[in-house]
Design an enzyme around this catalytic site. Structure first.
Site, PDB file in Angstrom:
ATOM      1  N   CYS A 171       2.787  17.345 -11.882  1.00  0.00           N
ATOM      2  CA  CYS A 171       4.042  17.210 -12.652  1.00  0.00           C
ATOM      3  C   CYS A 171       4.886  16.028 -12.174  1.00  0.00           C
ATOM      4  O   CYS A 171       5.943  15.753 -12.724  1.00  0.00           O
ATOM      5  CB  CYS A 171       4.849  18.509 -12.609  1.00  0.00           C
ATOM      6  SG  CYS A 171       5.661  18.824 -11.023  1.00  0.00           S
ATOM      7  N   ALA A 177       0.106  -9.188  19.103  1.00  0.00           N
ATOM      8  CA  ALA A 177       1.274  -9.603  18.308  1.00  0.00           C
ATOM      9  C   ALA A 177       2.585  -9.233  18.994  1.00  0.00           C
ATOM     10  O   ALA A 177       3.580  -9.955  18.856  1.00  0.00           O
ATOM     11  CB  ALA A 177       1.201  -8.933  16.938  1.00  0.00           C
ATOM     12  N   CYS A 231       5.261  23.466  -9.642  1.00  0.00           N
ATOM     13  CA  CYS A 231       4.043  23.823 -10.393  1.00  0.00           C
ATOM     14  C   CYS A 231       2.876  24.276  -9.505  1.00  0.00           C
ATOM     15  O   CYS A 231       1.853  24.707 -10.012  1.00  0.00           O
ATOM     16  CB  CYS A 231       3.612  22.654 -11.278  1.00  0.00           C
ATOM     17  SG  CYS A 231       2.755  21.357 -10.370  1.00  0.00           S
ATOM     18  N   SER A 256      -3.929  -8.305  10.796  1.00  0.00           N
ATOM     19  CA  SER A 256      -4.701  -7.853   9.634  1.00  0.00           C
ATOM     20  C   SER A 256      -6.089  -8.465   9.685  1.00  0.00           C
ATOM     21  O   SER A 256      -6.241  -9.667   9.925  1.00  0.00           O
ATOM     22  CB  SER A 256      -4.010  -8.257   8.332  1.00  0.00           C
ATOM     23  OG  SER A 256      -4.799  -7.837   7.236  1.00  0.00           O
ATOM     24  N   GLU A 266      -8.652  -9.993  16.876  1.00  0.00           N
ATOM     25  CA  GLU A 266     -10.055 -10.328  16.599  1.00  0.00           C
ATOM     26  C   GLU A 266     -10.138 -11.382  15.500  1.00  0.00           C
ATOM     27  O   GLU A 266      -9.159 -11.588  14.779  1.00  0.00           O
ATOM     28  CB  GLU A 266     -10.791  -9.070  16.129  1.00  0.00           C
ATOM     29  CG  GLU A 266     -10.961  -8.020  17.214  1.00  0.00           C
ATOM     30  CD  GLU A 266     -11.304  -6.654  16.634  1.00  0.00           C
ATOM     31  OE1 GLU A 266     -11.931  -6.601  15.567  1.00  0.00           O
ATOM     32  OE2 GLU A 266     -10.907  -5.654  17.243  1.00  0.00           O
ATOM     33  N   CYS A 323       3.510  21.586  -4.525  1.00  0.00           N
ATOM     34  CA  CYS A 323       4.724  21.423  -5.319  1.00  0.00           C
ATOM     35  C   CYS A 323       5.391  22.785  -5.518  1.00  0.00           C
ATOM     36  O   CYS A 323       4.722  23.754  -5.913  1.00  0.00           O
ATOM     37  CB  CYS A 323       4.317  20.820  -6.663  1.00  0.00           C
ATOM     38  SG  CYS A 323       5.650  20.599  -7.820  1.00  0.00           S
ATOM     39  N   HIS A 352       0.818  -1.220   0.000  1.00  0.00           N
ATOM     40  CA  HIS A 352       0.000   0.000   0.000  1.00  0.00           C
ATOM     41  C   HIS A 352       0.850   1.267   0.000  1.00  0.00           C
ATOM     42  O   HIS A 352       0.392   2.320   0.435  1.00  0.00           O
ATOM     43  CB  HIS A 352      -0.957  -0.010   1.201  1.00  0.00           C
ATOM     44  CG  HIS A 352      -2.015  -1.073   1.093  1.00  0.00           C
ATOM     45  ND1 HIS A 352      -2.910  -1.356   2.099  1.00  0.00           N
ATOM     46  CD2 HIS A 352      -2.329  -1.924   0.071  1.00  0.00           C
ATOM     47  CE1 HIS A 352      -3.717  -2.342   1.707  1.00  0.00           C
ATOM     48  NE2 HIS A 352      -3.380  -2.700   0.492  1.00  0.00           N
ATOM     49  N   ASN A 365      -3.915 -12.545  15.467  1.00  0.00           N
ATOM     50  CA  ASN A 365      -4.736 -11.330  15.394  1.00  0.00           C
ATOM     51  C   ASN A 365      -5.601 -11.211  16.648  1.00  0.00           C
ATOM     52  O   ASN A 365      -6.025 -12.220  17.205  1.00  0.00           O
ATOM     53  CB  ASN A 365      -5.643 -11.386  14.150  1.00  0.00           C
ATOM     54  CG  ASN A 365      -6.034 -10.014  13.662  1.00  0.00           C
ATOM     55  OD1 ASN A 365      -5.165  -9.236  13.280  1.00  0.00           O
ATOM     56  ND2 ASN A 365      -7.303  -9.679  13.687  1.00  0.00           N
TER      57      ASN A 365
HETATM   58  P1  NAD Z   1      -6.229  -4.330   9.012  1.00  0.00           P
HETATM   59  O1  NAD Z   1      -7.235  -4.726   8.047  1.00  0.00           O
HETATM   60  O2  NAD Z   1      -4.864  -4.818   8.789  1.00  0.00           O
HETATM   61  O3  NAD Z   1      -6.874  -4.666  10.547  1.00  0.00           O
HETATM   62  C1  NAD Z   1      -6.178  -4.564  11.758  1.00  0.00           C
HETATM   63  C2  NAD Z   1      -6.385  -5.855  12.574  1.00  0.00           C
HETATM   64  O4  NAD Z   1      -5.350  -5.932  13.544  1.00  0.00           O
HETATM   65  C3  NAD Z   1      -7.710  -5.911  13.322  1.00  0.00           C
HETATM   66  O5  NAD Z   1      -8.397  -7.109  12.986  1.00  0.00           O
HETATM   67  C4  NAD Z   1      -7.319  -5.925  14.817  1.00  0.00           C
HETATM   68  O6  NAD Z   1      -8.069  -6.834  15.577  1.00  0.00           O
HETATM   69  C5  NAD Z   1      -5.890  -6.410  14.768  1.00  0.00           C
HETATM   70  N1  NAD Z   1      -5.026  -5.877  15.844  1.00  0.00           N
HETATM   71  C6  NAD Z   1      -4.990  -4.637  16.364  1.00  0.00           C
HETATM   72  N2  NAD Z   1      -4.015  -4.542  17.296  1.00  0.00           N
HETATM   73  C7  NAD Z   1      -3.413  -5.759  17.364  1.00  0.00           C
HETATM   74  C8  NAD Z   1      -2.346  -6.296  18.135  1.00  0.00           C
HETATM   75  N3  NAD Z   1      -1.663  -5.562  19.029  1.00  0.00           N
HETATM   76  N4  NAD Z   1      -1.994  -7.593  17.956  1.00  0.00           N
HETATM   77  C9  NAD Z   1      -2.675  -8.375  17.058  1.00  0.00           C
HETATM   78  N5  NAD Z   1      -3.701  -7.913  16.303  1.00  0.00           N
HETATM   79  C10 NAD Z   1      -4.051  -6.624  16.444  1.00  0.00           C
HETATM   80  O7  NAD Z   1      -5.902  -2.911   9.071  1.00  0.00           O
HETATM   81  P2  NAD Z   1      -6.904  -1.738   8.938  1.00  0.00           P
HETATM   82  O8  NAD Z   1      -6.779  -1.062  10.230  1.00  0.00           O
HETATM   83  O9  NAD Z   1      -8.208  -2.237   8.500  1.00  0.00           O
HETATM   84  O10 NAD Z   1      -6.257  -0.887   7.767  1.00  0.00           O
HETATM   85  C11 NAD Z   1      -6.397  -1.163   6.387  1.00  0.00           C
HETATM   86  C12 NAD Z   1      -5.317  -0.429   5.618  1.00  0.00           C
HETATM   87  O11 NAD Z   1      -5.120   0.903   6.110  1.00  0.00           O
HETATM   88  C13 NAD Z   1      -3.986  -1.076   5.816  1.00  0.00           C
HETATM   89  O12 NAD Z   1      -3.885  -2.138   4.972  1.00  0.00           O
HETATM   90  C14 NAD Z   1      -3.030   0.092   5.561  1.00  0.00           C
HETATM   91  O13 NAD Z   1      -2.837   0.310   4.182  1.00  0.00           O
HETATM   92  C15 NAD Z   1      -3.751   1.280   6.124  1.00  0.00           C
HETATM   93  N6  NAD Z   1      -3.285   1.573   7.500  1.00  0.00           N
HETATM   94  C16 NAD Z   1      -1.952   1.506   7.777  1.00  0.00           C
HETATM   95  C17 NAD Z   1      -1.492   1.764   9.054  1.00  0.00           C
HETATM   96  C18 NAD Z   1      -0.010   1.665   9.317  1.00  0.00           C
HETATM   97  O14 NAD Z   1       0.791   1.814   8.393  1.00  0.00           O
HETATM   98  N7  NAD Z   1       0.413   1.384  10.563  1.00  0.00           N
HETATM   99  C19 NAD Z   1      -2.394   2.121  10.052  1.00  0.00           C
HETATM  100  C20 NAD Z   1      -3.779   2.198   9.747  1.00  0.00           C
HETATM  101  C21 NAD Z   1      -4.198   1.912   8.450  1.00  0.00           C
HETATM  102 ZN    ZN Z   2       4.280  19.818  -9.564  1.00  0.00          ZN
END
Ligand code: NAD
Ligand code: ZN
Length: 254
Positions: A133, A239, A158, A196, A223, A155, A122, A221
């Site tokens: 640009c 985790a 531009c 995730s 949940e 930017c 992502h 995870n």
């Molecule tokens: P996700 O779909 O990856 O869901 C997060 C999951 O992690 C949930 O099911 C939750 O139960 C679980 N979780 C939370 N804390 C935890 C822990 N300590 N240990 C184990 N499990 C845990 O992520 P999202 O929040 O639905 O986000 C979707 C997209 O948004 C991501 O793919 C990303 O591109 C972007 N995003 C990125 C970040 C980041 O870079 N840290 C943060 C938020 C959103």
């Molecule tokens: Zn530009």
């Protein structure tokens, strides 16, 4: 089965496997202070709909709304340090077992923890690009300046708006990263999913691809996830506690 038994079982699977791939989501970074999207208390899915405000259409239509929404997330991400879960994956790479981390996160914490092969499906916050640009800027400086003056970054060439190099809803995934991830999966006999919800496709298709290739699938995870029923085992918990325990058990076996 107790969690401690599952941890030991997963460590044994890792020990027996030739090539492990980790697949991570926002949940691996919550212990670093960055909220995820879908946990009820995170607040990011609350008052506005990220599908709108964090879509490429929303961004082009109303960049101010995007930057207003992203401000708290950007502030936390800039301050964040890798946590015990990121560091455990770096240790797992050092054992020679972990071949790659495939991540949906944009926070760069896997690289900062020391993992060398990271596929960022992502995008990431290292850079920002002019939407007109295509001049590329250093992401950290752009975000730091925005957090200071709260003015939408533009930017200097531009005058158009700068977009962090993160993939918004409605945008195509970076094809090289996705292909690199798929290639790593072809050589892998085990995938560990960490933090995730597995609800965002096409990234969430990868664990199923690993499964079809015959790899063992482990899900860690807090949940339930959309793919729990296909996993060889699911460990429901933090985790930042579970991953270090798995790696420690593995190191004791090696
Ligand atoms: P996700 O779909 O990856 O869901 C997060 C999951 O992690 C949930 O099911 C939750 O139960 C679980 N979780 C939370 N804390 C935890 C822990 N300590 N240990 C184990 N499990 C845990 O992520 P999202 O929040 O639905 O986000 C979707 C997209 O948004 C991501 O793919 C990303 O591109 C972007 N995003 C990125 C970040 C980041 O870079 N840290 C943060 C938020 C959103
Ligand atoms: Zn530009």
């Amino acid at each position: 089965m107790l969690d401690s038994d599952r941890i030991l079982m997963v460590a044994r699977w890792v020990w027996q496997s030739k090539s492990v791939v980790a697949f991570t989501g926002a949940g691996i970074s919550t212990a670093s202070g960055i909220p995820d999207f879908r946990s009820p208390e995170s607040g990011l899915w609350g008052s506005v709909d990220p599908m709108k405000v964090a879509s490429i259409f929303g961004f082009r239509h109303n960049p101010e709304a995007f930057y207003k929404w992203v401000e708290p997330l950007a502030r936390k991400t800039l301050l964040a340090q890798p946590n015990a879960a990121h560091l455990a994956l770096a240790r797992l790479e050092q054992t020679g077992k972990l071949q790659a981390v495939i991540t949906q996160n944009i926070d760069i914490l896997h690289t900062r923890a020391g993992n060398s092969t990271v596929f960022e499906l992502h995008g990431h916050m290292r850079e920002a690009t002019c939407i007109h640009c295509f001049t590329v800027y250093d992401g950290q400086s752009v975000i730091e300046k925005f957090l200071e003056d709260r003015v939408v970054p533009r930017c200097t060439t531009c005058g158009s708006v700068l977009k962090p190099n993160v993939i918004l809803f409605g945008e195509q995934l970076p094809i090289q990263e996705f292909n690199g991830a798929k290639k790593a999966l072809r050589h892998s006999d085990m995938m560990i999913v960490v933090g995730s919800s597995l609800e965002v496709a096409p990234a969430s298709d990868l664990p199923m691809l690993a499964r079809r290739n015959g790899a063992k699938l482990v899900i860690i995870n807090l949940e339930p996830t959309a793919l729990d029923e296909f996993a060889d085992t699911v460990i429901r918990g933090n985790a930042a506690e579970i991953l270090p325990s798995i790696v420690q058990s593995l190191e004791e076996m090696m």
